[in-house]
Structures are given as structure tokens and as C-alpha cells.
Design a protein around this motif. Structure first.
Motif, PDB file in Angstrom:
ATOM      1  N   ASP A 172       0.848  -1.186   0.000  1.00 36.06           N
ATOM      2  CA  ASP A 172       0.000   0.000   0.000  1.00 36.06           C
ATOM      3  C   ASP A 172       0.884   1.236   0.000  1.00 36.06           C
ATOM      4  N   VAL A 173       0.647   2.166  -0.939  1.00 37.21           N
ATOM      5  CA  VAL A 173       1.513   3.343  -1.079  1.00 37.21           C
ATOM      6  C   VAL A 173       0.680   4.584  -1.402  1.00 37.21           C
ATOM      7  N   MET A 174       1.350   5.715  -1.357  1.00 40.37           N
ATOM      8  CA  MET A 174       0.817   6.961  -1.902  1.00 40.37           C
ATOM      9  C   MET A 174       1.755   7.361  -3.037  1.00 40.37           C
ATOM     10  N   VAL A 175       1.209   7.465  -4.258  1.00 42.55           N
ATOM     11  CA  VAL A 175       2.031   7.828  -5.404  1.00 42.55           C
ATOM     12  C   VAL A 175       1.550   9.166  -5.958  1.00 42.55           C
ATOM     13  N   ALA A 176       2.515  10.017  -6.333  1.00 43.81           N
ATOM     14  CA  ALA A 176       2.174  11.363  -6.810  1.00 43.81           C
ATOM     15  C   ALA A 176       2.880  11.651  -8.126  1.00 43.81           C
ATOM     16  N   ARG A 188      -1.171  15.176  -8.874  1.00 40.56           N
ATOM     17  CA  ARG A 188      -2.184  14.177  -8.550  1.00 40.56           C
ATOM     18  C   ARG A 188      -1.596  13.197  -7.555  1.00 40.56           C
ATOM     19  N   GLU A 189      -2.360  12.819  -6.545  1.00 41.92           N
ATOM     20  CA  GLU A 189      -1.939  11.827  -5.558  1.00 41.92           C
ATOM     21  C   GLU A 189      -2.934  10.681  -5.539  1.00 41.92           C
ATOM     22  N   ILE A 190      -2.421   9.454  -5.502  1.00 49.42           N
ATOM     23  CA  ILE A 190      -3.263   8.263  -5.471  1.00 49.42           C
ATOM     24  C   ILE A 190      -2.828   7.384  -4.309  1.00 49.42           C
ATOM     25  N   ARG A 191      -3.768   7.015  -3.460  1.00 52.06           N
ATOM     26  CA  ARG A 191      -3.503   6.086  -2.363  1.00 52.06           C
ATOM     27  C   ARG A 191      -4.109   4.731  -2.744  1.00 52.06           C
ATOM     28  N   GLU A 192      -3.249   3.797  -3.062  1.00 56.99           N
ATOM     29  CA  GLU A 192      -3.709   2.473  -3.493  1.00 56.99           C
ATOM     30  C   GLU A 192      -2.543   1.506  -3.373  1.00 56.99           C
ATOM     31  N   SER A 193      -2.745   0.292  -3.876  1.00 55.94           N
ATOM     32  CA  SER A 193      -1.671  -0.700  -3.828  1.00 55.94           C
ATOM     33  C   SER A 193      -0.805  -0.649  -5.078  1.00 55.94           C
ATOM     34  N   THR A 220       6.720  10.105  -7.505  1.00 53.13           N
ATOM     35  CA  THR A 220       7.183  10.156  -6.120  1.00 53.13           C
ATOM     36  C   THR A 220       6.299   9.220  -5.309  1.00 53.13           C
ATOM     37  N   ILE A 221       6.910   8.218  -4.701  1.00 51.56           N
ATOM     38  CA  ILE A 221       6.154   7.166  -4.023  1.00 51.56           C
ATOM     39  C   ILE A 221       6.478   7.164  -2.537  1.00 51.56           C
ATOM     40  N   ASP A 222       5.432   7.294  -1.714  1.00 50.88           N
ATOM     41  CA  ASP A 222       5.574   7.211  -0.262  1.00 50.88           C
ATOM     42  C   ASP A 222       5.262   5.775   0.142  1.00 50.88           C
ATOM     43  N   LEU A 223       6.289   5.049   0.565  1.00 55.48           N
ATOM     44  CA  LEU A 223       6.129   3.643   0.933  1.00 55.48           C
ATOM     45  C   LEU A 223       5.563   3.461   2.342  1.00 55.48           C
ATOM     46  N   PHE A 224       5.493   4.545   3.093  1.00 53.03           N
ATOM     47  CA  PHE A 224       4.955   4.501   4.457  1.00 53.03           C
ATOM     48  C   PHE A 224       3.943   5.641   4.634  1.00 53.03           C
ATOM     49  N   PRO A 225       2.829   5.612   3.923  1.00 52.92           N
ATOM     50  CA  PRO A 225       1.909   6.759   3.942  1.00 52.92           C
ATOM     51  C   PRO A 225       1.225   7.006   5.286  1.00 52.92           C
ATOM     52  N   ASP A 226       1.202   5.994   6.153  1.00 51.59           N
ATOM     53  CA  ASP A 226       0.522   6.152   7.451  1.00 51.59           C
ATOM     54  C   ASP A 226       1.491   6.267   8.625  1.00 51.59           C
ATOM     55  N   LEU A 227       2.776   6.465   8.316  1.00 51.26           N
ATOM     56  CA  LEU A 227       3.781   6.370   9.368  1.00 51.26           C
ATOM     57  C   LEU A 227       4.859   7.427   9.178  1.00 51.26           C
ATOM     58  N   ASP A 228       5.276   8.058  10.275  1.00 45.99           N
ATOM     59  CA  ASP A 228       6.477   8.883  10.249  1.00 45.99           C
ATOM     60  C   ASP A 228       7.641   7.912  10.461  1.00 45.99           C
ATOM     61  N   LEU A 229       8.263   7.505   9.364  1.00 50.47           N
ATOM     62  CA  LEU A 229       9.236   6.414   9.437  1.00 50.47           C
ATOM     63  C   LEU A 229      10.429   6.758  10.331  1.00 50.47           C
ATOM     64  N   TYR A 230      10.892   7.986  10.249  1.00 57.62           N
ATOM     65  CA  TYR A 230      12.050   8.364  11.056  1.00 57.62           C
ATOM     66  C   TYR A 230      11.759   8.198  12.548  1.00 57.62           C
TER      67      TYR A 230
END
Length: 391
Positions: free
Chosen positions: A212-216, A220-225, A252-262
Motif C-alpha cells: 500500500d503506497v501513496m504515489v504522486a 495528482r496523488e493516489i492512495r492504493e496498492s 514520487t512514491i511514499d512507501l509509508f503513507p501512514d507512518l512517520d518512518l524516522y
């Protein structure tokens, strides 16, 4: 030469819907198609179960050079109207995620429904027909492999360039240009993307992994798999964003859209100092991908051996993973065609050309592209319905 009130070129979703509505008004309708059976694209849609509409239809789910064009048609023939038609024919359906409606059994039921409606409306459908020439004097004259026909209203419902294996071609765009209409640049949409040579080497062996990612891309931003393939990236997130992507663009792909990874990694470092960073990452990502991340961007050490500065750098990479695709898989696998007949050239109320009286363009041949999830079929129903009230 045989006379008709209306000739529709294309017996797909939009063409059949238009034929039904025109026939109900008492118009003498002929629907022509090159294929050996009607609505072949419907038959393969939704994995054979036909994702025939979406309960969350709105203009925001459509891409066009004229962003407001689709609003009128979508409001005048809604997803609820088509769902009601399906229910009147006793076709059982179900809702999947995000409002997507599918047939319980087979897409063949939708085609059967449309053909029954056409028959009841007195529509003539001729298949295996090749269009040879179209011209217009007082009326439109259509010369074809099945004979010559004349009509008052000509509807172009030929679809786009997607799935050439089913016979898709640029016929509709050529007709538009013949009559002086502009055609917006076309490209494959809802299509897998291919890695550059460098990324193909970097991410070799990951085919089949999904996350599951957020891709932009292009605002445009899409939250999907997302799905890794042998050649690049696919899955709903990539298919959706591909309609916005153009050659040279970077995803640009956010691999952790629900998490502050740091912050998460710092917390794990305090709680489990001896845990390997691969172990921590694989709790949120597929293990093979977590291992590849370590090979590419951070040595797989225990958390207490990694300075916060490195964790911050890794977090920035994984929250903003940049991918510059080499290209798309092309029209052979694209679900739709982006672009088409310029919608500034058409009436949003009737789908009629503003330049040529009696000439209409509906469905995918026009520059209206919907998101994944039943939006493109709803555009076909809506645009076909609206044209059917006026042809």
C-alpha cells in the motif's frame, strides 16, 4: 443506398446506450461495428465480471482538457440510473471497495441486457462491417463493406486506441479530423509502467510483491496498492497515476503513507537496539523488498549501530522514493486512451459537434478519461444516453 435517421459507428458501451435511447424516441437506428460480436471490451472488463459503474461518480474522477465538460452528462444520466437498469433486468451485482459495482456472475449479462434493450427499441445492429468512406452533403453518407447508408445524424462511438487486439483503431479520430475537429494528443492510460534500465537492474527479482503506497505525479496523488512486475510497476496506484504521467515525468512514491518512518525507526532503536534494520522494515514491507532496501540504501546492521542521521536519510528516501519510468506497456495493455476528440469542440449537453450539425462523438473517443473503478463505463453510459436524446 439505405436510409436511416441515425447511424452509430461502434457497438460498444456508449454506442449501444445511444442506440437504445434513440430507438426509444422512434428514430430508425443502425449500429455498425467491425467486430464479429458486440461490446467485446465490456466482456473482458472487470476480470470478466464488468465493473459497470461506481457509486461515487463525480467530475473529480475524470481527466480532460476541458475539466467541466463531463459534468452535464454525468448529472443527467447517473450511476443510480444505470444501476436501476441493471436491477430491472434482474442482474445480481455487488459492491467492492470504493463504490465499485460488479456483476455477480458474468459481464455477458450486461451485454445481453444492452442487446435486449436495442431489440426492444427496434435498433438494427450489423457486425463485421468495415467503414470505407464517410462524406456529407445534405445528409451523411457512409460507404462500408456491408453496403452504403445515408443518415441525418452520425454518431462516432468507436472507442480509443486501447486493446488493438480487439480491433481498436484511430478511426474515430480520423473522422473528427476529416470534419475539421481538433483531436487532443493521445496516449495509453490506466496502464503498467516500465522501469528504466537502471531501476530494472536495481529491483530485479521483486515481481509479485505488493504494498500500500501513496504515489504522486503532476499534482495528482493516489492512495492504493502498488505491484512489482517483471518489467516495472503496476497495481491500482500505478494504473491510476499512469493517466497523468507523461514521458520524462518522475513518480514520487511514499512507501509509508501512514507512518512517520524516522520517528518509528528511532523508537524501535530505543526499544529493540539489537534488532536488524531489515527485520524492522519487513514488519511493514515485504521481506524481499526490505532486504533490497538494505542492499541499496543502508547496510543491514542492528538498530543501535545506525546513527540517527542515517535513519533520517533512509526515511527521506522511503517517503519520497523517486522513479522515472522508461515508458508504459502501451495500448496493448492500457485499459483506456487518454486524449481524443477535443471536448471544446463538442456540446456538453448533446455531444454534438459545434462545427458540423448532426455529427456526435461519445464515449472513449472523446477527450474524457475516468479513473480505475467503473468510471469509464459510466462515462460511456452517460454520454451515450445524452446523445441519444438528440440524434
Amino acid at each position: 443506398m439505405t436510409d436511416y435517421d441515425v447511424i452509430i459507428i461502434g457497438a460498444g458501451a456508449a454506442g449501444l446506450m445511444c442506440a437504445v435511447e434513440a430507438g426509444k424516441r422512434g428514430r430508425k437506428v443502425l449500429c455498425l461495428d467491425h467486430a464479429d460480436r458486440a461490446a467485446k471490451k465490456i466482456l473482458i472488463s472487470g476480470g470478466g465480471h464488468c465493473n459497470f459503474t461506481n457509486l461515487e461518480i463525480s467530475a473529480e474522477h475524470y481527466l480532460s482538457g476541458n475539466e467541466h465538460f463531463c459534468k452535464s452528462a454525468l448529472a443527467r444520466y447517473t450511476q443510480h440510473d444505470f444501476k436501476a437498469l441493471v436491477q430491472r433486468h434482474g442482474i445480481p451485482c455487488h459492491e467492492k471497495k470504493s463504490g465499485q459495482l460488479f456483476c455477480n456472475k458474468s459481464a455477458r449479462e450486461i451485454v445481453k441486457m444492452l442487446l435486449k434493450e436495442c431489440k426492444d427499441a427496434g435498433v438494427t445492429i450489423r457486425l463485421g462491417c468495415r467503414i470505407r468512406r464517410i462524406k456529407k452533403d445534405r445528409f451523411f453518407q457512409v460507404q462500408s463493406s456491408l453496403g452504403d447508408f445515408e443518415c441525418e445524424s452520425l454518431v462516432v462511438a468507436t472507442g480509443g486506441l486501447s486493446y488493438p487486439g480487439l480491433g481498436a483503431s484511430g478511426l474515430g479520430h480520423r473522422i473528427a479530423r476529416q470534419f475539421g475537429l481538433k483531436v487532443a494528443e493521445t496516449r495509453p492510460g490506466l496502464v503498467p509502467l516500465i522501469f528504466s534500465r537502471e531501476d530494472a537492474d536495481r529491483f530485479k527479482g521483486l515481481a509479485g510483491l505488493s504494498m500500500d503506497v501513496m504515489v504522486a505525479c503532476n499534482k495528482r496523488e493516489i492512495r492504493e496498492s502498488l505491484l512489482f512486475t517483471h518489467e516495472g510497476l503496476s497495481g491500482p496506484a500505478i494504473l491510476q497515476i499512469s493517466s497523468c504521467w507523461k514521458p520524462g515525468d518522475t513518480l514520487t512514491i511514499d512507501l509509508f503513507p501512514d507512518l512517520d518512518l524516522y520517528e518509528h525507526l528511532r523508537g524501535e532503536k530505543a526499544l529493540r537496539p539489537r534488532a536488524a534494520v531489515k527485520t524492522v522494515l519487513s514488519e511493514h514491507l515485504p521481506a524481499r523488498f526490505a532486504l533490497r532496501i538494505c542492499e541499496l540504501w543502508i547496510e543491514n546492521r542492528s538498530m543501535n549501530q545506525i546513527p540517527d542521521k542515517e535513519l533520517k536519510h533512509l526515511s527521506n528516501i522511503l517517503h519520497r522514493w523517486e522513479v522515472k519510468p522508461k515508458g508504459t506497456k502501451g495500448y496493448e495493455t492500457a485499459e483506456v486512451t487518454v486524449g481524443g476528440v477535443d471536448t471544446h469542440e463538442l456540446s456538453s449537453r448533446t455531444m454534438e459537434s459545434k462545427k458540423v450539425k448532426g455529427l456526435y462523438f461519445i464515449g472513449e473517443v472523446a477527450d474524457v478519461t475516468g479513473d480505475l473503478g467503473g468510471y469509464n463505463l459510466q462515462w460511456a453510459w452517460s454520454s451515450g444516453y445524452c446523445a441519444g436524446q438528440f440524434v
